[in-house]
Design a protein around this motif. Structure first.
Motif, PDB file in Angstrom:
ATOM      1  N   GLY A 192      31.496  40.164  42.814  1.00  0.00           N
ATOM      2  CA  GLY A 192      31.918  41.547  43.005  1.00  0.00           C
ATOM      3  C   GLY A 192      31.026  42.498  42.223  1.00  0.00           C
ATOM      4  N   ASP A 193      31.015  43.757  42.627  1.00  0.00           N
ATOM      5  CA  ASP A 193      30.141  44.735  41.962  1.00  0.00           C
ATOM      6  C   ASP A 193      30.510  44.914  40.492  1.00  0.00           C
ATOM      7  N   GLY A 194      31.818  45.006  40.203  1.00  0.00           N
ATOM      8  CA  GLY A 194      32.219  45.187  38.806  1.00  0.00           C
ATOM      9  C   GLY A 194      31.815  43.996  37.958  1.00  0.00           C
ATOM     10  N   SER A 195      31.957  42.822  38.513  1.00  0.00           N
ATOM     11  CA  SER A 195      31.609  41.615  37.766  1.00  0.00           C
ATOM     12  C   SER A 195      30.107  41.522  37.541  1.00  0.00           C
ATOM     13  N   GLN A 250      38.554  46.427  42.176  1.00  0.00           N
ATOM     14  CA  GLN A 250      39.682  46.518  43.108  1.00  0.00           C
ATOM     15  C   GLN A 250      40.919  45.808  42.583  1.00  0.00           C
ATOM     16  N   ILE A 251      40.708  44.611  42.063  1.00  0.00           N
ATOM     17  CA  ILE A 251      41.862  43.756  41.792  1.00  0.00           C
ATOM     18  C   ILE A 251      42.682  44.240  40.590  1.00  0.00           C
ATOM     19  N   THR A 252      42.069  45.079  39.771  1.00  0.00           N
ATOM     20  CA  THR A 252      42.822  45.608  38.630  1.00  0.00           C
ATOM     21  C   THR A 252      43.253  47.060  38.849  1.00  0.00           C
ATOM     22  N   GLY A 253      43.205  47.542  40.089  1.00  0.00           N
ATOM     23  CA  GLY A 253      43.718  48.878  40.345  1.00  0.00           C
ATOM     24  C   GLY A 253      42.723  49.856  40.919  1.00  0.00           C
ATOM     25  N   SER A 254      41.571  49.326  41.390  1.00  0.00           N
ATOM     26  CA  SER A 254      40.584  50.151  42.108  1.00  0.00           C
ATOM     27  C   SER A 254      39.995  51.285  41.271  1.00  0.00           C
ATOM     28  N   GLN A 255      39.796  51.016  39.990  1.00  0.00           N
ATOM     29  CA  GLN A 255      39.049  51.984  39.186  1.00  0.00           C
ATOM     30  C   GLN A 255      37.598  51.990  39.678  1.00  0.00           C
ATOM     31  N   PRO A 256      36.940  53.166  39.772  1.00  0.00           N
ATOM     32  CA  PRO A 256      35.562  53.179  40.280  1.00  0.00           C
ATOM     33  C   PRO A 256      34.583  52.487  39.331  1.00  0.00           C
ATOM     34  N   THR A 257      33.623  51.760  39.918  1.00  0.00           N
ATOM     35  CA  THR A 257      32.558  51.151  39.115  1.00  0.00           C
ATOM     36  C   THR A 257      31.347  52.079  39.102  1.00  0.00           C
ATOM     37  N   ALA A 258      30.311  51.678  38.392  1.00  0.00           N
ATOM     38  CA  ALA A 258      29.099  52.513  38.327  1.00  0.00           C
ATOM     39  C   ALA A 258      28.460  52.687  39.692  1.00  0.00           C
ATOM     40  N   SER A 259      28.692  51.747  40.614  1.00  0.00           N
ATOM     41  CA  SER A 259      28.076  51.925  41.942  1.00  0.00           C
ATOM     42  C   SER A 259      28.731  53.080  42.692  1.00  0.00           C
ATOM     43  N   SER A 314      16.757  35.104  46.223  1.00  0.00           N
ATOM     44  CA  SER A 314      17.079  36.198  47.137  1.00  0.00           C
ATOM     45  C   SER A 314      18.326  36.913  46.636  1.00  0.00           C
ATOM     46  N   PHE A 315      18.354  38.206  46.883  1.00  0.00           N
ATOM     47  CA  PHE A 315      19.488  39.039  46.463  1.00  0.00           C
ATOM     48  C   PHE A 315      19.923  39.860  47.668  1.00  0.00           C
ATOM     49  N   ILE A 316      21.197  39.768  48.021  1.00  0.00           N
ATOM     50  CA  ILE A 316      21.730  40.477  49.185  1.00  0.00           C
ATOM     51  C   ILE A 316      22.933  41.301  48.729  1.00  0.00           C
ATOM     52  N   ALA A 317      22.902  42.586  49.019  1.00  0.00           N
ATOM     53  CA  ALA A 317      24.030  43.450  48.660  1.00  0.00           C
ATOM     54  C   ALA A 317      24.703  43.935  49.936  1.00  0.00           C
ATOM     55  N   ALA A 318      26.028  43.979  49.906  1.00  0.00           N
ATOM     56  CA  ALA A 318      26.788  44.430  51.077  1.00  0.00           C
ATOM     57  C   ALA A 318      27.867  45.411  50.638  1.00  0.00           C
ATOM     58  N   ARG A 319      27.925  46.552  51.319  1.00  0.00           N
ATOM     59  CA  ARG A 319      29.020  47.510  51.088  1.00  0.00           C
ATOM     60  C   ARG A 319      30.247  47.006  51.825  1.00  0.00           C
ATOM     61  N   ILE A 320      31.349  46.940  51.115  1.00  0.00           N
ATOM     62  CA  ILE A 320      32.561  46.426  51.758  1.00  0.00           C
ATOM     63  C   ILE A 320      33.715  47.396  51.559  1.00  0.00           C
ATOM     64  N   ASP A 321      34.754  47.172  52.367  1.00  0.00           N
ATOM     65  CA  ASP A 321      35.920  48.047  52.327  1.00  0.00           C
ATOM     66  C   ASP A 321      36.887  47.604  51.214  1.00  0.00           C
ATOM     67  N   ASP A 322      38.058  48.218  51.193  1.00  0.00           N
ATOM     68  CA  ASP A 322      39.008  47.919  50.114  1.00  0.00           C
ATOM     69  C   ASP A 322      40.177  47.058  50.595  1.00  0.00           C
ATOM     70  N   LYS A 323      39.953  46.316  51.685  1.00  0.00           N
ATOM     71  CA  LYS A 323      41.030  45.419  52.121  1.00  0.00           C
ATOM     72  C   LYS A 323      41.224  44.321  51.082  1.00  0.00           C
ATOM     73  N   PRO A 324      42.479  43.992  50.776  1.00  0.00           N
ATOM     74  CA  PRO A 324      42.685  42.921  49.793  1.00  0.00           C
ATOM     75  C   PRO A 324      42.203  41.579  50.320  1.00  0.00           C
ATOM     76  N   ALA A 325      42.010  40.641  49.403  1.00  0.00           N
ATOM     77  CA  ALA A 325      41.596  39.300  49.811  1.00  0.00           C
ATOM     78  C   ALA A 325      42.694  38.671  50.658  1.00  0.00           C
TER      79      ALA A 325
END
Ligand SMILES: Cc1ncc(C[n+]2csc(CCOP(=O)(O)OP(=O)(O)O)c2C)c(N)n1
Length: 201
Positions: free
Chosen positions: A84-87, A117-126, A167-178
């Protein structure tokens, strides 16, 4: 001074469970896949149990370091980290370590929903403009790309599995829960993974 989250840009906002299924569908057999804490490993779990999957529990930022260790220990095996982005932000230095060591068999996928997301959807630096591909390229991981849509994600995964990395791949994803949760048994997860990698009976 206040900062505001940046708006959506050219990347399509995709779905983590869908992308994870597309990734797993492209695996042949032996690839190791390391899911980061929380949603990335939950959707990896939901995409089908494999003994070569490791589901991180508890600590953020460890999917890439664990995957790097596996990639170095077993250079013949393809290894994929899902984070995840935050991680990833919590352990950004690992990108510079990967760039330094240049493991040919390692692929990193960051699922960027711009929140913890999992701790309450606080925004990350991205959410405020940090760009993972720019960062990864800046460390020296040359094959670093945004997947602009699902078809490009699949092409990038195929390219990463067929060619020398890292290789490094980044993907923008939505906020649907797992879509599922893993079992919470670290010893079981570790032992099954070690057997899946052929290093434990
Ligand atoms: C070292 C550490 N700090 C904080 C936490 C609490 N925590 C668990 S998951 C999480 C958010 C993870 O965010 P991200 O990696 O972006 O994944 P997402 O939840 O968005 O899928 C946080 C803050 C933790 N488990 N470990």
């Amino acid at each position: 001074m206040t900062t505001t989250p940046v708006g959506s840009n050219e990347q399509k906002i995709m779905n983590r469970a869908d992308l994870t299924q597309r990734l797993v569908a492209r695996l042949k057999h032996d690839e190791a896949v390391v899911g980061g804490i929380g949603n990335t490993n939950f959707d990896l779990w939901a995409a089908g149990r494999r003994p070569q999957n490791f589901y991180m529990l508890g600590s953020m930022g460890l999917a890439c370091p664990i995957a790097l260790g596996v990639a170095l220990a077993q250079p013949e095996r393809r290894v994929i980290a899902l984070e995840g982005d935050g991680s990833l932000l919590m352990q950004l230095g690992v990108l510079a370590t990967i760039a330094t060591l240049q493991p040919k068999n390692l692929t990193i996928v960051v699922m960027d929903n711009r929140t913890y997301q999992i701790t309450g959807s606080q925004p990350t630096a991205s959410a405020y403009g940090a760009d993972f591909v720019t960062i990864a390229r800046g460390t020296g991981i040359k094959r670093s790309d945004w997947a602009l849509d699902e078809a490009m994600f699949e092409r990038l995964i195929e390219r990463a599995l067929a060619n020398d990395g890292p290789s490094f791949i980044a993907a923008r994803i939505d906020d649907k829960p797992a879509t599922a949760t893993t079992e919470r048994d670290p010893a079981l997860i570790r032992d099954r993974f070690m057997r899946g990698l052929g290093v434990k009976q």
